[in-house]
Each structure stands twice: as structure tokens, then as C-alpha cells.
Design a protein around this motif. Structure first.
Motif, PDB file in Angstrom:
ATOM      1  N   PHE A 280      41.770 -21.292   7.049  1.00  0.00           N
ATOM      2  CA  PHE A 280      42.720 -21.298   8.161  1.00  0.00           C
ATOM      3  C   PHE A 280      43.158 -19.863   8.431  1.00  0.00           C
ATOM      4  O   PHE A 280      43.537 -19.133   7.497  1.00  0.00           O
ATOM      5  CB  PHE A 280      43.921 -22.173   7.774  1.00  0.00           C
ATOM      6  CG  PHE A 280      44.998 -22.211   8.807  1.00  0.00           C
ATOM      7  CD1 PHE A 280      44.809 -22.856  10.013  1.00  0.00           C
ATOM      8  CD2 PHE A 280      46.224 -21.601   8.558  1.00  0.00           C
ATOM      9  CE1 PHE A 280      45.810 -22.891  10.972  1.00  0.00           C
ATOM     10  CE2 PHE A 280      47.227 -21.629   9.501  1.00  0.00           C
ATOM     11  CZ  PHE A 280      47.020 -22.278  10.710  1.00  0.00           C
ATOM     12  N   VAL A 281      43.075 -19.441   9.698  1.00  0.00           N
ATOM     13  CA  VAL A 281      43.423 -18.067  10.053  1.00  0.00           C
ATOM     14  C   VAL A 281      44.804 -18.024  10.688  1.00  0.00           C
ATOM     15  O   VAL A 281      45.104 -18.769  11.623  1.00  0.00           O
ATOM     16  CB  VAL A 281      42.380 -17.464  11.023  1.00  0.00           C
ATOM     17  CG1 VAL A 281      42.804 -16.064  11.460  1.00  0.00           C
ATOM     18  CG2 VAL A 281      41.012 -17.422  10.359  1.00  0.00           C
ATOM     19  N   GLU A 282      45.631 -17.143  10.161  1.00  0.00           N
ATOM     20  CA  GLU A 282      46.979 -16.944  10.709  1.00  0.00           C
ATOM     21  C   GLU A 282      47.467 -15.559  10.319  1.00  0.00           C
ATOM     22  O   GLU A 282      47.235 -15.108   9.193  1.00  0.00           O
ATOM     23  CB  GLU A 282      47.930 -18.011  10.151  1.00  0.00           C
ATOM     24  CG  GLU A 282      49.305 -17.983  10.816  1.00  0.00           C
ATOM     25  CD  GLU A 282      50.186 -19.119  10.328  1.00  0.00           C
ATOM     26  OE1 GLU A 282      50.678 -19.882  11.159  1.00  0.00           O
ATOM     27  OE2 GLU A 282      50.351 -19.249   9.096  1.00  0.00           O
ATOM     28  N   ASP A 283      48.144 -14.904  11.241  1.00  0.00           N
ATOM     29  CA  ASP A 283      48.736 -13.588  10.973  1.00  0.00           C
ATOM     30  C   ASP A 283      47.712 -12.610  10.403  1.00  0.00           C
ATOM     31  O   ASP A 283      47.985 -11.900   9.424  1.00  0.00           O
ATOM     32  CB  ASP A 283      49.928 -13.711  10.021  1.00  0.00           C
ATOM     33  CG  ASP A 283      51.069 -14.489  10.644  1.00  0.00           C
ATOM     34  OD1 ASP A 283      51.153 -14.521  11.888  1.00  0.00           O
ATOM     35  OD2 ASP A 283      51.862 -15.070   9.885  1.00  0.00           O
ATOM     36  N   CYS A 284      46.529 -12.566  10.994  1.00  0.00           N
ATOM     37  CA  CYS A 284      45.470 -11.634  10.606  1.00  0.00           C
ATOM     38  C   CYS A 284      45.052 -11.818   9.149  1.00  0.00           C
ATOM     39  O   CYS A 284      44.726 -10.845   8.454  1.00  0.00           O
ATOM     40  CB  CYS A 284      45.884 -10.180  10.870  1.00  0.00           C
ATOM     41  SG  CYS A 284      44.454  -9.134  11.218  1.00  0.00           S
TER      42      CYS A 284
ATOM     43  N   CYS B 202      42.067 -19.184   1.972  1.00  0.00           N
ATOM     44  CA  CYS B 202      40.945 -19.843   1.306  1.00  0.00           C
ATOM     45  C   CYS B 202      41.168 -21.360   1.321  1.00  0.00           C
ATOM     46  O   CYS B 202      42.264 -21.829   0.995  1.00  0.00           O
ATOM     47  CB  CYS B 202      40.818 -19.335  -0.127  1.00  0.00           C
ATOM     48  SG  CYS B 202      39.527 -20.184  -1.038  1.00  0.00           S
ATOM     49  N   PRO B 203      40.128 -22.131   1.676  1.00  0.00           N
ATOM     50  CA  PRO B 203      40.308 -23.580   1.767  1.00  0.00           C
ATOM     51  C   PRO B 203      40.461 -24.260   0.413  1.00  0.00           C
ATOM     52  O   PRO B 203      40.884 -25.412   0.347  1.00  0.00           O
ATOM     53  CB  PRO B 203      39.031 -24.047   2.473  1.00  0.00           C
ATOM     54  CG  PRO B 203      38.026 -23.005   2.154  1.00  0.00           C
ATOM     55  CD  PRO B 203      38.783 -21.709   2.063  1.00  0.00           C
ATOM     56  N   LEU B 204      40.145 -23.533  -0.680  1.00  0.00           N
ATOM     57  CA  LEU B 204      40.170 -24.210  -1.984  1.00  0.00           C
ATOM     58  C   LEU B 204      41.517 -24.064  -2.695  1.00  0.00           C
ATOM     59  O   LEU B 204      42.107 -25.052  -3.115  1.00  0.00           O
ATOM     60  CB  LEU B 204      39.031 -23.656  -2.851  1.00  0.00           C
ATOM     61  CG  LEU B 204      38.479 -24.581  -3.920  1.00  0.00           C
ATOM     62  CD1 LEU B 204      38.130 -25.954  -3.370  1.00  0.00           C
ATOM     63  CD2 LEU B 204      37.231 -23.948  -4.554  1.00  0.00           C
ATOM     64  N   HIS B 205      41.994 -22.818  -2.839  1.00  0.00           N
ATOM     65  CA  HIS B 205      43.247 -22.630  -3.594  1.00  0.00           C
ATOM     66  C   HIS B 205      44.282 -21.804  -2.833  1.00  0.00           C
ATOM     67  O   HIS B 205      45.276 -21.375  -3.419  1.00  0.00           O
ATOM     68  CB  HIS B 205      42.981 -21.969  -4.951  1.00  0.00           C
ATOM     69  CG  HIS B 205      41.953 -22.686  -5.777  1.00  0.00           C
ATOM     70  ND1 HIS B 205      40.749 -22.102  -6.121  1.00  0.00           N
ATOM     71  CD2 HIS B 205      41.947 -23.931  -6.292  1.00  0.00           C
ATOM     72  CE1 HIS B 205      40.042 -22.973  -6.834  1.00  0.00           C
ATOM     73  NE2 HIS B 205      40.743 -24.082  -6.948  1.00  0.00           N
ATOM     74  N   ALA B 206      43.978 -21.520  -1.570  1.00  0.00           N
ATOM     75  CA  ALA B 206      44.996 -21.000  -0.647  1.00  0.00           C
ATOM     76  C   ALA B 206      45.410 -19.542  -0.807  1.00  0.00           C
ATOM     77  O   ALA B 206      46.396 -19.127  -0.205  1.00  0.00           O
ATOM     78  CB  ALA B 206      46.244 -21.884  -0.649  1.00  0.00           C
TER      79      ALA B 206
END
Ligand code: FES
Length: 111
Positions: A59-63, A67-71
Motif C-alpha cells: 500500500f502506497v501512502e505519503d511517498c 510491505c504487505p506481509l509485516h507492514a
């Protein structure tokens, strides 16, 4: 397989094919993901530095891409993680727009 224009340059796609908010995974020897965040292009190694997760699915936010696994979130400009569990950065790659094409300079860090 993306077209090669030079030993380390890869034409990812046409600018219009990667609109803001989108990501493109390049299936190179070492996979690279190209992000368009609010009209600016960024390229990172696709594999998280913590484990085998594809940042192109994050997920892309604030440049930054989470990571989809552990964030852990990786800064698209520097490749540095925001915090654990990832502690090492991922490589950045310089990106240019040439004749309407998004070109990734693989192995050349973003300035
Ligand atoms: S695999 Fe990316 S933070 Fe664990």
C-alpha cells in the motif's frame, strides 16, 4: 520482459500506462517495482529486505510503500524502512522519462 535500451537501462512502460497510484513490477534478474506517486516515478527492489514479500503488492501512502506481509514502510525516495521488522533499506533505482517512456536505470541509486 521489458525492452532494454542500454546495459543498465530498462524501458518499463509508456508514461500513460503507469498513472498516479499505480505500480508496475519488472521481472528482471532482481525484480524491481516502479511506482507513480502523485505523478513522480520511483523504483525500488521489489523484494522486501525483511523476508520474501513483493513490495509491488504493498500500500502506497505519503511517498512510502507498506510491505504487505509485516507492514514496514519503505520510503520511495531512499528505500529506508520506517521501522521494524525490516531494518535494512531496499535499493533505489534512478528513473527518467525519455520520449514519453519510463526508463529505470537499474543499479543507479536515486539521487
Ligand atoms: S516481509 Fe516485509 S516487513 Fe516482513
Amino acid at each position: 520482459m521489458p525492452a532494454q535500451t542500454g546495459p543498465n537501462d530498462v524501458v518499463a512502460c509508456a508514461v500513460g500506462d503507469l498513472p498516479p497510484g499505480e505500480v508496475l513490477r519488472l521481472d528482471l534478474d532482481v525484480p524491481v517495482s516502479v511506482f507513480n506517486d502523485e505523478g513522480e516515478f520511483y523504483a525500488l527492489d521489489d523484494t522486501c529486505s525483511h523476508a520474501e514479500a513483493s513490495l509491488s503488492e504493498g500500500f502506497v501512502e505519503d511517498c512510502a510503500v507498506e510491505c504487505p506481509l509485516h507492514a514496514s514502510a519503505f520510503d520511495l525516495r531512499t528505500g529506508r524502512p520506517s521501522g521494524p521488522p525490516a531494518v535494512r533499506p531496499v535499493r533505489t533505482h534512478a528513473v527518467s522519462v525519455v520520449d514519453g517512456q519510463v526508463v529505470v536505470h537499474v543499479g543507479t541509486p536515486r539521487a
